[in-house]
Design a protein around this motif. Structure first.
Motif, PDB file in Angstrom:
ATOM      1  N   ASP A  45       2.536  -1.762   8.481  1.00  0.00           N
ATOM      2  CA  ASP A  45       3.634  -0.952   8.826  1.00  0.00           C
ATOM      3  C   ASP A  45       3.803  -0.744  10.226  1.00  0.00           C
ATOM      4  O   ASP A  45       4.884  -0.093  10.785  1.00  0.00           O
ATOM      5  N   HIS A  66       5.874  -3.438   6.073  1.00  0.00           N
ATOM      6  CA  HIS A  66       6.061  -2.594   4.948  1.00  0.00           C
ATOM      7  C   HIS A  66       6.067  -0.913   5.373  1.00  0.00           C
ATOM      8  O   HIS A  66       5.942  -0.526   6.398  1.00  0.00           O
ATOM      9  N   MET A  69       4.640   5.020   4.336  1.00  0.00           N
ATOM     10  CA  MET A  69       4.188   5.715   3.039  1.00  0.00           C
ATOM     11  C   MET A  69       4.163   4.701   2.005  1.00  0.00           C
ATOM     12  O   MET A  69       5.170   4.047   1.547  1.00  0.00           O
ATOM     13  N   LYS A  70       2.918   4.166   1.587  1.00  0.00           N
ATOM     14  CA  LYS A  70       2.821   3.135   0.452  1.00  0.00           C
ATOM     15  C   LYS A  70       1.421   3.527  -0.079  1.00  0.00           C
ATOM     16  O   LYS A  70       0.807   4.393   0.287  1.00  0.00           O
ATOM     17  N   ASP A  71       1.172   2.733  -1.184  1.00  0.00           N
ATOM     18  CA  ASP A  71      -0.018   2.988  -2.040  1.00  0.00           C
ATOM     19  C   ASP A  71      -1.020   2.066  -1.532  1.00  0.00           C
ATOM     20  O   ASP A  71      -2.267   2.191  -2.115  1.00  0.00           O
ATOM     21  N   GLU A  72      -0.946   1.261  -0.707  1.00  0.00           N
ATOM     22  CA  GLU A  72      -2.091   0.342  -0.223  1.00  0.00           C
ATOM     23  C   GLU A  72      -2.349   0.395   1.357  1.00  0.00           C
ATOM     24  O   GLU A  72      -1.309   0.702   1.895  1.00  0.00           O
ATOM     25  N   SER A  73      -3.416   0.379   1.584  1.00  0.00           N
ATOM     26  CA  SER A  73      -3.618   0.368   3.110  1.00  0.00           C
ATOM     27  C   SER A  73      -3.207  -0.903   3.753  1.00  0.00           C
ATOM     28  O   SER A  73      -3.018  -1.976   2.879  1.00  0.00           O
ATOM     29  N   GLN A  76      -5.559  -3.788   2.692  1.00  0.00           N
ATOM     30  CA  GLN A  76      -5.496  -4.086   1.117  1.00  0.00           C
ATOM     31  C   GLN A  76      -3.911  -5.102   1.111  1.00  0.00           C
ATOM     32  O   GLN A  76      -4.247  -5.991   0.360  1.00  0.00           O
TER      33      GLN A  76
END
Length: 139
Positions: A45, A66, A69-73, A76
């Motif tokens: 990000d 990316h 605010m996302k579900d993966e680091s 990852q």
């Protein structure tokens, strides 16, 4: 299979791995560029760098950006992308330093998702033994 070396912002030293692709994880791409490694791409990000630094790398490197605010680091995301390219083993540099939350998350990635992952830092590394017999040598 070709190895991959993923460089996080916490990495200070980068291992030289024969035939590897080098990937910047967020601001880790700056370390790769400073140490003159060939960068395959950068992913993240990019919230840990200034807009000026981002614009500089954007002109030099292929970027996969990316949302924050996302579900993966970011690590990852990078792991998934190099795995999709068939890379193995995968070195995650700067994975065991300074931030205990990142260290725990990286250990979990190794234990539950990426058995060919090597968590690599200048003074230590962590990897999993696959099923079978192993000979350990005292060095």
């Amino acid at each position: 299979m070709r190895p991959a070396v993923l460089v996080t912002p916490l990495a200070k030293t980068i291992p030289v791995v024969e035939n590897a692709i080098y990937v910047g994880v967020d601001a880790g791409v700056l370390t790769l560029l400073e140490q003159e490694f060939p960068v395959e791409f950068a992913v993240g990000d990019f919230d840990s760098m200034s807009q000026e630094a981002y614009e500089k790398i954007e002109s030099l490197v292929k970027i996969e950006k990316h949302p924050i605010m996302k579900d993966e680091s970011d690590a990852q995301l990078a792991l998934r992308l190099v795995k999709e390219r068939g890379c193995s083993p995968i070195y995650l540099c700067g994975a065991l330093s300074k931030r205990i939350d990142h260290t725990i998350a990286n250990l979990r990635l190794l234990m539950y998702h990426y058995p060919d992952l090597i968590l690599w830092d200048e003074k230590q590394n962590v990897s999993l033994f696959q099923r079978g017999k192993h000979v350990l040598k005292n060095t």
